[in-house]
Design an enzyme around this catalytic site. Structure first.
Site, PDB file in Angstrom:
ATOM      1  CB  SER A   4      20.096  13.209   1.382  1.00 28.55           C
ATOM      2  OG  SER A   4      21.274  13.501   2.090  1.00 28.55           O
ATOM      3  CD  GLU A   6      26.271   7.107  -0.251  1.00 25.96           C
ATOM      4  OE1 GLU A   6      26.542   8.307  -0.022  1.00 25.96           O
ATOM      5  OE2 GLU A   6      27.110   6.197  -0.175  1.00 25.96           O
ATOM      6  CG  ASP A  93      39.049   5.113  -3.408  1.00 25.43           C
ATOM      7  OD1 ASP A  93      39.770   5.944  -2.819  1.00 25.43           O
ATOM      8  OD2 ASP A  93      37.923   4.783  -3.023  1.00 25.43           O
ATOM      9  CG  PHE A 202      33.941   0.897   4.809  1.00 24.58           C
ATOM     10  CD1 PHE A 202      34.651   0.855   3.617  1.00 24.58           C
ATOM     11  CD2 PHE A 202      32.958   1.867   4.961  1.00 24.58           C
ATOM     12  CE1 PHE A 202      34.400   1.780   2.603  1.00 24.58           C
ATOM     13  CE2 PHE A 202      32.703   2.787   3.957  1.00 24.58           C
ATOM     14  CZ  PHE A 202      33.418   2.738   2.778  1.00 24.58           C
ATOM     15  CG  HIS A 252      24.385  11.710   2.813  1.00 22.70           C
ATOM     16  ND1 HIS A 252      23.651  11.898   1.664  1.00 22.70           N
ATOM     17  CD2 HIS A 252      25.247  10.689   2.541  1.00 22.70           C
ATOM     18  CE1 HIS A 252      24.044  11.040   0.739  1.00 22.70           C
ATOM     19  NE2 HIS A 252      25.012  10.290   1.246  1.00 22.70           N
TER      20      HIS A 252
HETATM   21  C1  LIG Z   1      29.869  11.417   0.638  1.00 23.78           C
HETATM   22  C2  LIG Z   1      30.762  10.443  -0.081  1.00 23.78           C
HETATM   23  C3  LIG Z   1      30.266   9.747  -1.173  1.00 23.78           C
HETATM   24  C4  LIG Z   1      31.080   8.834  -1.867  1.00 23.78           C
HETATM   25  N1  LIG Z   1      30.559   8.154  -2.949  1.00 23.78           N
HETATM   26  C5  LIG Z   1      31.349   7.328  -3.673  1.00 23.78           C
HETATM   27  C6  LIG Z   1      30.850   6.674  -4.843  1.00 23.78           C
HETATM   28  O1  LIG Z   1      29.687   6.820  -5.202  1.00 23.78           O
HETATM   29  N2  LIG Z   1      31.700   5.887  -5.549  1.00 23.78           N
HETATM   30  C7  LIG Z   1      33.027   5.713  -5.178  1.00 23.78           C
HETATM   31  O2  LIG Z   1      33.761   4.998  -5.877  1.00 23.78           O
HETATM   32  N3  LIG Z   1      33.526   6.315  -4.068  1.00 23.78           N
HETATM   33  C8  LIG Z   1      32.717   7.118  -3.318  1.00 23.78           C
HETATM   34  N4  LIG Z   1      33.232   7.757  -2.197  1.00 23.78           N
HETATM   35  C9  LIG Z   1      34.625   7.500  -1.783  1.00 23.78           C
HETATM   36  C10 LIG Z   1      35.622   8.414  -2.511  1.00 23.78           C
HETATM   37  O3  LIG Z   1      35.663   8.075  -3.877  1.00 23.78           O
HETATM   38  C11 LIG Z   1      36.990   8.220  -1.857  1.00 23.78           C
HETATM   39  O4  LIG Z   1      36.981   8.717  -0.550  1.00 23.78           O
HETATM   40  C12 LIG Z   1      38.167   8.761  -2.666  1.00 23.78           C
HETATM   41  O5  LIG Z   1      39.366   8.260  -2.073  1.00 23.78           O
HETATM   42  C13 LIG Z   1      38.293  10.271  -2.689  1.00 23.78           C
HETATM   43  O6  LIG Z   1      37.372  10.882  -3.505  1.00 23.78           O
HETATM   44  P1  LIG Z   1      37.182  12.505  -3.328  1.00 23.78           P
HETATM   45  O7  LIG Z   1      36.296  13.016  -4.378  1.00 23.78           O
HETATM   46  O8  LIG Z   1      36.862  12.816  -1.943  1.00 23.78           O
HETATM   47  O9  LIG Z   1      38.685  12.938  -3.636  1.00 23.78           O
HETATM   48  P2  LIG Z   1      39.363  14.347  -3.521  1.00 23.78           P
HETATM   49  O10 LIG Z   1      38.814  15.137  -2.395  1.00 23.78           O
HETATM   50  O11 LIG Z   1      39.387  14.955  -4.842  1.00 23.78           O
HETATM   51  O12 LIG Z   1      40.851  13.868  -3.159  1.00 23.78           O
HETATM   52  C14 LIG Z   1      41.075  13.183  -1.915  1.00 23.78           C
HETATM   53  C15 LIG Z   1      42.061  13.977  -1.049  1.00 23.78           C
HETATM   54  O13 LIG Z   1      43.329  13.939  -1.683  1.00 23.78           O
HETATM   55  C16 LIG Z   1      43.955  15.202  -1.588  1.00 23.78           C
HETATM   56  N5  LIG Z   1      44.153  15.726  -2.953  1.00 23.78           N
HETATM   57  C17 LIG Z   1      43.610  15.243  -4.094  1.00 23.78           C
HETATM   58  N6  LIG Z   1      44.039  15.951  -5.168  1.00 23.78           N
HETATM   59  C18 LIG Z   1      44.833  16.920  -4.684  1.00 23.78           C
HETATM   60  C19 LIG Z   1      45.574  17.990  -5.293  1.00 23.78           C
HETATM   61  N7  LIG Z   1      45.555  18.189  -6.604  1.00 23.78           N
HETATM   62  N8  LIG Z   1      46.295  18.807  -4.475  1.00 23.78           N
HETATM   63  C20 LIG Z   1      46.319  18.608  -3.127  1.00 23.78           C
HETATM   64  N9  LIG Z   1      45.645  17.617  -2.502  1.00 23.78           N
HETATM   65  C21 LIG Z   1      44.914  16.789  -3.267  1.00 23.78           C
HETATM   66  C22 LIG Z   1      43.034  16.099  -0.773  1.00 23.78           C
HETATM   67  O14 LIG Z   1      43.449  16.063   0.578  1.00 23.78           O
HETATM   68  C23 LIG Z   1      41.668  15.433  -0.915  1.00 23.78           C
HETATM   69  O15 LIG Z   1      40.820  15.632   0.212  1.00 23.78           O
HETATM   70  C24 LIG Z   1      32.430   8.643  -1.456  1.00 23.78           C
HETATM   71  C25 LIG Z   1      32.927   9.331  -0.337  1.00 23.78           C
HETATM   72  C26 LIG Z   1      32.104  10.212   0.350  1.00 23.78           C
HETATM   73  C27 LIG Z   1      32.648  10.924   1.555  1.00 23.78           C
END
Ligand SMILES: Cc1cc2nc3c(=O)[nH]c(=O)nc-3n(C[C@H](O)[C@H](O)[C@H](O)COP(=O)(O)OP(=O)(O)OC[C@H]3O[C@@H](n4cnc5c(N)ncnc54)[C@H](O)[C@@H]3O)c2cc1C
Length: 279
Positions: A4, A6, A93, A202, A252
């Site tokens: 895939s 991105e 973020d 980055f 990916h």
């Molecule tokens: C494949 C991929 C695609 C991405 N695409 C984008 C994009 O399109 N746009 C963009 O803006 N960013 C993108 N990002 C970056 C991403 O938004 C950041 O890495 C962000 O800091 C975390 O998002 P997440 O969904 O992984 O967070 P989460 O996994 O929800 O939270 C991050 C970490 O914080 C901790 N945490 C969070 N909440 C809790 C809780 N309630 N209890 C305990 N621990 C908790 C956990 O350790 C978790 O792994 C991408 C990252 C990846 C890996």
């Protein structure tokens, strides 16, 4: 090996042309990132929609950061009506560099609730992010894995990793996921080193260590774009080759819209040298 790829919606470019070239190179889906806010976010919403309407197999990224539930739900329904059934569900973020994530007062509190919402809509695929070296916000590596397990329980169907440079990092993480009872496919996220300075900066922001052998490989290539490009393609392809030898069947690619470099890597990994049975 399956792929895939991105992309981020280019401000002055033809998303359709980029997407089409990646599909021709063997990508099963084009995943479109979601902007961190403002005009970037609007562009992401529009580009995922336009590609879907044109019949491109799209995976739409979505974050909850800085938005109300209503705003997020609205774009999800627009995409759903356009036939998008594959999503990358993310928290996103904080507001600025180094700012911690704070949920919008009327928004989804975390990625978990977003995943549950998308699962209710009948999505075919809900990808989530996974962090082989841990996310900077996690309390510990085990707490990070517990959170990934919560994403699976909420309805995630696969996890795509943050980029990493060494196959061992991924392989150890895959083993730890299995030992923690996580059944999701853990898809390696591969970031070609399209510009060592930019990728290193980055990586620092994401807390990803850069092995010294990677830095050494690109040392002195700042002014030699052609050689830099060739080394980047070979580095990404050999990482994928090693992963394939460890039964990884899909990667990916974070293209960062570097079309030619991504196409070169796609060629190398979709046409591997056959392994002779007699050897
Ligand atoms: C494949 C991929 C695609 C991405 N695409 C984008 C994009 O399109 N746009 C963009 O803006 N960013 C993108 N990002 C970056 C991403 O938004 C950041 O890495 C962000 O800091 C975390 O998002 P997440 O969904 O992984 O967070 P989460 O996994 O929800 O939270 C991050 C970490 O914080 C901790 N945490 C969070 N909440 C809790 C809780 N309630 N209890 C305990 N621990 C908790 C956990 O350790 C978790 O792994 C991408 C990252 C990846 C890996």
């Amino acid at each position: 090996m399956k792929l895939s790829i991105e992309i981020f919606p280019p401000k002055n470019g033809d998303t359709r042309e980029i997407a089409t070239s990646f599909l021709r190179a063997g990508a099963s889906h084009i995943s479109v990132t979601y902007g961190a806010g403002g005009s970037d976010q609007l562009l992401s919403k529009q580009e995922s929609l336009s590609l879907a309407i044109l019949g491109v197999p799209v995976t739409a990224h979505i974050t909850v950061a800085g938005q109300t539930r209503q705003e997020v739900d609205e774009i999800l329904s627009v995409w759903h009506r356009a036939g998008i059934r594959r999503f990358v569900a993310l928290r996103g973020d904080g507001d600025g560099p180094g700012q911690p994530f704070t949920p919008h007062p009327d928004g989804y509190p975390s990625s978990i609730e977003l995943i549950e919402r998308i699962a209710q809509m009948g999505a075919l695929q809900i990808s989530v992010a996974a962090y082989p070296n841990g996310h900077p916000d996690s309390r510990s590596p085990d707490a990070d894995l517990d959170f990934l397990k919560r994403k699976e329980d909420a309805g995630a169907t696969e996890a795509i990793t943050q980029f990493f440079f060494s196959a061992d990092t991924y392989l150890r993480f895959r083993d730890r996921c299995a030992a923690a009872g996580i059944g999701l496919d853990i898809i390696p996220g591969i970031m070609p080193v399209f510009d060592f300075g930019k990728v290193a900066s980055f990586a620092r922001k994401c807390g990803e260590p850069i092995p010294s052998w990677v830095a050494d490989r690109f040392d002195g290539l700042e002014e030699k774009p052609e050689m830099h490009y060739q080394v980047a393609a070979a580095t990404a392809a050999s990482l994928c080759e090693r992963l394939a030898s460890e039964s990884v069947s899909r990667v990916h690619l974070y293209s960062c819209n570097r079309v030619d470099l991504t196409l070169a890597i796609a060629r190398l990994i979709t046409h591997p040298e056959p392994i002779s049975k007699a050897a």
